[in-house]
Design a protein around this motif. Sequence first.
Motif: not given
Lengths: 237, 237
Positions: B57, B80, B82, B93-94, B109-111, B116, B118, B155
């Motif tokens: 991140h 990421s 995002t 991305r995921d 992805q683990t927001p 953002g 991951v 997440s």
Amino acid sequence: MLFRQLFDRETSTYTYLLADEASGAALLIDPVLDQVDRDLGLLEDLGLSLTYILETHVHADHVTGAAILRDRTGARTVVSATAGADCADVAVRDGDVIRLGASGIEVRQTPGHTAGCVTYVTQDQKFAFTGDALMIRGCGRTDFQEGDAHTLYASVHEKIFTLPDACAVYPGHDYKGRTQSTVGEEKRLNPRLGGDKTVEEFAVIMDGLGLAPPKHLAVSLPANRNCGRILPESTAP
Amino acid sequence: MLFRQLFDRETSTYTYLLADEASGAALLIDPVLDQVDRDLGLLEDLGLSLTYILETHVHADHVTGAAILRDRTGARTVVSATAGADCADVAVRDGDVIRLGASGIEVRQTPGHTAGCVTYVTQDQKFAFTGDALMIRGCGRTDFQEGDAHTLYASVHEKIFTLPDACAVYPGHDYKGRTQSTVGEEKRLNPRLGGDKTVEEFAVIMDGLGLAPPKHLAVSLPANRNCGRILPESTAP
């Protein structure tokens, strides 16, 4: 075998937890007094029972958690027979094996940083806990506590560098945030002991270090000779 | 796959090295600017070629070494899509997979700590690098950088706790000297997110933390949004 590496940020000391998951039997190598609650919490979290507390040597830079851990768990303390720590429950010598469930930890005497240094090696020779005998790209100092550069050179070359190249080296400290090395890596890259460095070259390097005494020497040495019990000055051994 | 964990003592940040030994291809996860020379030295020692620099991140507490490592090695930076770091070479991305020789690293992805965040998971699901989404018996704060406790809870439960119990959890930080956990351990023992904690209970815990802003926030955030290049204030994005 369950394995965990733990770090004491204040003294950059590594503590290691090894456990046999089938039986729940665990040992700690080089626990630090200030981290006893953390270490006991982890043992409890993982449902492990502490059976042994191993010291790689009598430390000069931090106080061991051995005595308190022994008091709280009944685990037995293990120190080299040549370390001058008569308080230990088990005095080990070269070739001894400490049982841990179905596994075993071999004792290799590796004096030179101190007279009582040992390296603990898992019987599958995948892990070596070298204390301050061999560190990542370095080694322990040899200028006090019966330290001797010629002795340390022989210890590392005969007792550690003879392990398989892939054997992981887990040291007693690292001051640059590195967590492990391997025997092959240190044989090739250790700037003091590796490559084609001779014992004479090693002795010159060690003689020239000019290090200040460890900050906590006056407290740590007598306490650790007493397995981590800090005694009033008049009664310290 | 070769694996090394590295530590930055100043910010208690973990950096991870993964490498495919057959091809010599390596990646670093969350390198720290102050440790770039150490990390490049280790890559050279091990004969590895840096191909990717992965961020879990945009960090608020330290400046990434990504830009300097990219300049010196030609490795590609991975962040990421995002995260709001348009400087990155690869926006993931995921479900994306980062190739590393014969192996691969899956992006999840683990927001929730940031928008953002991951988690990087090795394809054999033996290692998860969770950044600040899931930490050992804890998690990252959710009170700035688009943090959201409900999002973080989802997440962790959907993307991390669904991994095998034996999967090792390697976090972005630890402040107590612990180096790793497992998915099973955190599912059972994490006091914020594990056991039978509900999302509502988690949100109450996170709302009540009352943390001070990170010490290096004002420098770290703009620099990291720029992949680690510290710009004069007037030109910072």
